[in-house]
Design an enzyme around this catalytic site. Structure first.
Site, mmCIF file in Angstrom:
data_model
loop_
_atom_site.group_PDB
_atom_site.id
_atom_site.type_symbol
_atom_site.label_atom_id
_atom_site.label_comp_id
_atom_site.label_asym_id
_atom_site.label_seq_id
_atom_site.Cartn_x
_atom_site.Cartn_y
_atom_site.Cartn_z
ATOM 1 N N GLU A 30 0.822 -1.208 0.000
ATOM 2 C CA GLU A 30 0.000 0.000 0.000
ATOM 3 C C GLU A 30 0.856 1.258 0.000
ATOM 4 O O GLU A 30 0.521 2.250 -0.644
ATOM 5 C CB GLU A 30 -0.956 -0.014 1.197
ATOM 6 C CG GLU A 30 -2.091 -1.012 1.054
ATOM 7 C CD GLU A 30 -2.952 -0.757 -0.166
ATOM 8 O OE1 GLU A 30 -3.069 0.409 -0.600
ATOM 9 O OE2 GLU A 30 -3.507 -1.721 -0.712
ATOM 10 N N TYR A 90 -6.663 6.359 4.319
ATOM 11 C CA TYR A 90 -6.718 5.364 3.248
ATOM 12 C C TYR A 90 -5.906 4.116 3.603
ATOM 13 O O TYR A 90 -6.389 2.990 3.501
ATOM 14 C CB TYR A 90 -6.203 5.941 1.917
ATOM 15 C CG TYR A 90 -5.931 4.821 0.948
ATOM 16 C CD1 TYR A 90 -6.976 4.204 0.279
ATOM 17 C CD2 TYR A 90 -4.643 4.317 0.780
ATOM 18 C CE1 TYR A 90 -6.748 3.112 -0.555
ATOM 19 C CE2 TYR A 90 -4.404 3.231 -0.039
ATOM 20 C CZ TYR A 90 -5.460 2.636 -0.712
ATOM 21 O OH TYR A 90 -5.238 1.541 -1.509
ATOM 22 N N ASP A 145 -9.370 4.801 -2.915
ATOM 23 C CA ASP A 145 -8.236 5.291 -3.679
ATOM 24 C C ASP A 145 -8.747 5.922 -4.970
ATOM 25 O O ASP A 145 -9.960 6.014 -5.205
ATOM 26 C CB ASP A 145 -7.227 4.168 -3.949
ATOM 27 C CG ASP A 145 -7.623 3.280 -5.118
ATOM 28 O OD1 ASP A 145 -8.840 3.188 -5.431
ATOM 29 O OD2 ASP A 145 -6.724 2.673 -5.735
ATOM 30 N N CYS A 149 -12.359 0.472 -15.774
ATOM 31 C CA CYS A 149 -12.884 1.842 -15.676
ATOM 32 C C CYS A 149 -11.720 2.801 -15.466
ATOM 33 O O CYS A 149 -11.632 3.501 -14.461
ATOM 34 C CB CYS A 149 -13.897 1.931 -14.531
ATOM 35 S SG CYS A 149 -14.867 3.449 -14.527
ATOM 36 N N CYS A 178 -15.711 0.009 -21.518
ATOM 37 C CA CYS A 178 -17.084 -0.236 -21.083
ATOM 38 C C CYS A 178 -17.627 -1.583 -21.580
ATOM 39 O O CYS A 178 -18.478 -2.191 -20.935
ATOM 40 C CB CYS A 178 -17.995 0.895 -21.540
ATOM 41 S SG CYS A 178 -17.593 2.497 -20.803
ATOM 42 N N CYS A 191 -17.030 -4.054 -18.953
ATOM 43 C CA CYS A 191 -17.418 -3.678 -17.592
ATOM 44 C C CYS A 191 -18.657 -4.456 -17.153
ATOM 45 O O CYS A 191 -19.672 -4.470 -17.862
ATOM 46 C CB CYS A 191 -17.689 -2.184 -17.518
ATOM 47 S SG CYS A 191 -18.160 -1.631 -15.863
ATOM 48 N N CYS A 240 -24.420 1.879 -15.335
ATOM 49 C CA CYS A 240 -23.508 2.997 -15.042
ATOM 50 C C CYS A 240 -24.199 4.306 -15.367
ATOM 51 O O CYS A 240 -24.575 4.572 -16.521
ATOM 52 C CB CYS A 240 -22.242 2.841 -15.859
ATOM 53 S SG CYS A 240 -21.113 4.247 -15.726
#
Length: 318
Positions: free
Chosen positions: A57, A140, A158, A213, A220, A223, A229
């Site tokens: 991270e 975060y 994030d 995305c 798309c 997706c 969406c």
């Protein structure tokens, strides 16, 4: 295939509002997609443990996976536990950070390792509040470690997740430049109630933003939630908010800092001013960059005019 909520679920959704409606319709297809398409990354494997998750991270902030992977593997091979890193000088963390960029992250990770060793017996704490209390750990990172390492229920926001939520729920192309209270509230409202499902959703929505995305050239057709969406259904209206910040590098103080640090990382002994002067011609910018490195604790000036990576106190290994 997208799961359809039952009549009971639909009644609860209507009472809870649009965020709850979006949540039920998003979770199943995104998690199912993740189960099939998630990348096999070392920090996602069980053997990584909480320390491996934490290291990843820190490294992944503003840095692509391809650049992180070799440094991550070398880091964990050298410092498999927080105490191993804490036992070394902070300058060694900066040296091992290499060219990942934003090297203050290396100092913060070293500071977290020292605190984990001193306060928690060398084990990354499990509680979100304890994680947040570690030096260099923000909201975060605390949420990400608690979620990805310990399977807890936290909103992990994030850039990738924020973009997925902005498009699929809010109906805009890009989220604001800085995370807003409204985004945090929406992310919390969208969290599944079950802890394990919430942790899976956090990872899945992040991966969707990273692979499908994306900021540019979004895919798309691949997706799992394209059919619902809000941004796509509205015809993909162009971004009309504040200009998005660029990632300029060439000629900036960041570039100069990187060149100066590279000299110090490669040196086995303190270096003189002449060696630093040789990497950048413009003296005012060079001096400003060096002063900034010293102020940030990334470089230590010595009394004889030479410079080195920070020695600092090391914590005995446990």
């Amino acid at each position: 295939m997208t799961a359809t909520p039952s009549r009971t679920e639909s009644t609860a959704i209507a009472a809870a509002g649009p965020a709850a409606d979006a949540a039920v319709r998003l979770h199943a297809p995104v998690i199912a997609w993740f189960d099939q398409h998630a990348r096999d990354l070392p920090w996602r494997r069980p053997e990584a443990g909480a320390w491996g998750v934490m290291v990843s991270e820190f490294m992944l902030q503003q840095t692509p996976v391809s650049r992180v992977l070799p440094v991550y593997e070398q880091w964990l091979a050298r410092w498999p536990r927080p105490a191993d890193l804490a036992a070394e000088a902070p300058g060694e963390a900066v040296r091992a950070w290499g060219r990942l960029g934003y090297p203050r992250r290396a100092l913060r990770l070293h500071g977290a390792a020292v605190a984990i060793t001193g306060r928690h017996g060398g084990d990354v704490p499990t509680e979100h509040a304890q994680l947040l209390a570690l030096p260099g750990i923000g909201e975060y990172t605390a949420a990400a470690v608690a979620s990805f390492a310990y399977g807890q229920r936290h909103a992990v926001l994030d850039t990738n997740v924020r973009r997925v939520l902005a498009r699929s729920v809010t109906g805009v192309q890009y989220p604001p430049n800085a995370t807003t209270a409204a985004e945090r509230r929406l992310a919390r409202e969208l969290l599944p109630e079950d802890e394990a499902t919430a942790a899976r959703w956090a990872a899945a929505s992040m991966e969707l933003g990273a692979l499908v995305c994306t900021a540019k050239n979004e895919a798309c057709v691949r997706c799992p939630i394209a059919g619902q969406c809000a941004w796509r259904l509205a015809g993909k209206p162009a971004h009309d908010g504040p200009a998005r910040r660029g990632q300029t590098y060439a000629g900036t103080d960041r570039q100069v800092r990187g060149k100066l640090l590279a000299v110090l990382r490669e040196a086995v002994a303190p270096v003189g001013q002449a060696a630093l002067d040789a990497v950048w011609d413009e003296p005012v910018q060079r001096a400003r960059a060096l002063d900034g490195l010293v102020a940030d604790g990334l470089v230590e000036p010595l009394e004889d005019g030479r410079y080195r990576l920070p020695a600092g106190p090391a914590t005995p290994a446990v």
